[in-house]
Design an enzyme around this catalytic site. Structure first.
Site, PDB file in Angstrom:
ATOM      1  N   LYS A 188     -16.526  10.581  33.361  1.00 63.88           N
ATOM      2  CA  LYS A 188     -16.883  11.521  32.397  1.00 63.88           C
ATOM      3  C   LYS A 188     -15.983  11.079  31.227  1.00 63.88           C
ATOM      4  CE  LYS A 188     -15.294  16.449  31.451  1.00 63.88           C
ATOM      5  NZ  LYS A 188     -14.888  17.545  31.796  1.00 63.88           N
ATOM      6  N   LYS A 241     -21.375  11.832  32.400  1.00 63.45           N
ATOM      7  CA  LYS A 241     -21.245  12.936  31.575  1.00 63.45           C
ATOM      8  C   LYS A 241     -20.572  12.121  30.219  1.00 63.45           C
ATOM      9  CE  LYS A 241     -18.996  17.213  30.502  1.00 63.45           C
ATOM     10  NZ  LYS A 241     -17.791  18.027  30.587  1.00 63.45           N
TER      11      LYS A 241
HETATM   12  C1  PBG Z   1     -14.188  21.476  31.886  1.00 66.36           C
HETATM   13  C2  PBG Z   1     -15.786  20.977  31.236  1.00 66.36           C
HETATM   14  C3  PBG Z   1     -16.163  20.666  30.047  1.00 66.36           C
HETATM   15  C4  PBG Z   1     -17.304  20.325  30.019  1.00 66.36           C
HETATM   16  C5  PBG Z   1     -17.981  20.636  31.471  1.00 66.36           C
HETATM   17  N1  PBG Z   1     -16.538  21.050  31.966  1.00 66.36           N
HETATM   18  C6  PBG Z   1     -15.358  20.639  28.697  1.00 66.36           C
HETATM   19  C7  PBG Z   1     -14.280  19.449  28.529  1.00 66.36           C
HETATM   20  O1  PBG Z   1     -13.992  18.776  29.546  1.00 66.36           O
HETATM   21  O2  PBG Z   1     -13.544  19.531  27.426  1.00 66.36           O
HETATM   22  C8  PBG Z   1     -18.495  19.969  28.904  1.00 66.36           C
HETATM   23  C9  PBG Z   1     -19.621  20.479  29.057  1.00 66.36           C
HETATM   24  C10 PBG Z   1     -20.409  20.719  27.665  1.00 66.36           C
HETATM   25  O3  PBG Z   1     -20.066  20.084  26.674  1.00 66.36           O
HETATM   26  O4  PBG Z   1     -21.651  21.123  27.825  1.00 66.36           O
HETATM   27  N2  PBG Z   1     -13.275  20.692  31.756  1.00 66.36           N
END
Ligand code: PBG
Length: 319
Positions: A188, A241
């Site tokens: 991620k 992601k």
């Molecule tokens: C929580 C989380 C996030 C997303 C999924 N879980 C936000 C982040 O890490 O800032 C992003 C999902 C999206 O943008 O659709 N940490």
């Protein structure tokens, strides 16, 4: 080459990649308000009340979706994010409600992270201006157990702390939740494309950014190391992601891992497409189909996408 493209039947016969609603997970935001509130930057997506969430879960099951992924949006936030593991908090209550509605028609997953619950919006506990890894991991494990207790099938840690998959597995097993699966947000990156989500979840960091825990988007090899670590710690499903921006990483992960692979088609990617559709610049149903097929072709088994329900209802002709 054109002989095999002459008719729809011929093209269908030689199609290498298929896509089914069963491959899709719909992310849902649930809040404590008494009306659902549309998220401006994500047309078609709202912060839902518990009741509206249950109605959406019903539709998702009828459309044959693989699952839903729940995000709790609490009305009270504090330094450590304690609403995350409150058994009467919005996250636990939404899991119970979704479980009750869904039965075993689809999989109920829940995001495990603190950023929606902390007053500062970071994914972990802040100590002397930095995010404390091990203190955060303890709270994440406690949160995962709370969600398992509420009836979730899959916990999905998205925090990017080190060692959290092992700690969550240990805590779940200790509490006898041996069948609760872990879908790890493994690779991620710190991405600008989570912007609309942060509006939805009210989780924009109050200071600094997430670059000390989320990956540098420039690093593809490091993404493989992250996935290996999570696999070794016992993750059942590995996730990449954001999706569109990481198709190379997804393809490489497919070659290296035999785990089920998930991809998260994130909020900013959704908003871009919706904006172009609104402007009349893209044909929505063709664009979404092509997008989702691209994830499958790159190697995803599971796609988390805000398009899931509209797509599935369109292909199943449910109106
Ligand atoms: C929580 C989380 C996030 C997303 C999924 N879980 C936000 C982040 O890490 O800032 C992003 C999902 C999206 O943008 O659709 N940490």
């Amino acid at each position: 080459m054109r002989r095999l493209r002459t008719s729809p039947a011929m093209r269908s016969l030689v199609r290498e990649t298929n896509l089914s609603p069963a491959n899709l997970i719909l992310p849902l935001f649930v809040h404590e308000g008494d009306t659902s509130v549309p998220i401006e930057a994500m047309p078609g997506v709202s912060r839902l009340t518990l009741c509206d969430m249950q109605r959406t879960v019903e539709r998702a099951a009828a459309a044959g979706l693989g699952g839903v992924m729940l995000f709790g949006v609490p009305s009270v936030k504090d330094e450590t994010g304690s609403e995350a593991w409150n058994p009467c908090g919005i996250a636990a209550r939404s899991i119970e409600a979704a479980r009750q509605t869904a039965g075993d028609t689809l999989v109920v997953a829940a995001d495990v992270c603190l950023c929606e619950y902390t007053s500062h919006g970071h994914c972990g506990v802040v100590e002397s201006g930095a995010i404390s890894n091990d203190a955060t991991v303890k709270l994440l494990a406690q949160t995962a157990v709370c969600y398992a207790n509420a009836g979730v099938d899959i916990v999905a840690p998205s925090d990017m702390m080190d060692g959290r998959v092992a700690e969550i597995r240990k805590a779940l097993d200790r509490e006898t939740f041996v069948n609760t699966a872990i879908m790890a947000y493994s690779a991620k990156t710190a991405s600008a494309f989570y912007g609309p989500f942060r509006e939805a979840a009210g989780s924009t960091p109050a200071f600094g950014d997430r670059r000390t825990y989320q990956m540098d988007a420039a690093n593809g090899r490091e993404a493989m190391r992250e996935m290996q670590v999570d696999a070794d710690e016992g993750a059942d499903i590995l996730m990449v992601k954001p999706g569109l921006l990481c198709l190379d990483i997804l393809g490489e992960a497919r070659r290296r891992f035999d785990h089920p692979l998930a991809v998260y088609n994130v909020s900013g990617e959704y908003s871009m497409l919706k904006a172009a559709v609104r402007a009349g610049w893209l044909d929505e149903s063709r664009a979404v189909e092509e997008l989702l097929v691209a994830f499958r072709r790159a190697g995803a088994d599971i796609i988390l996408t805000y398009h899931a329900l509209e797509y599935a209802e369109r292909v199943r002709n449910i109106h």
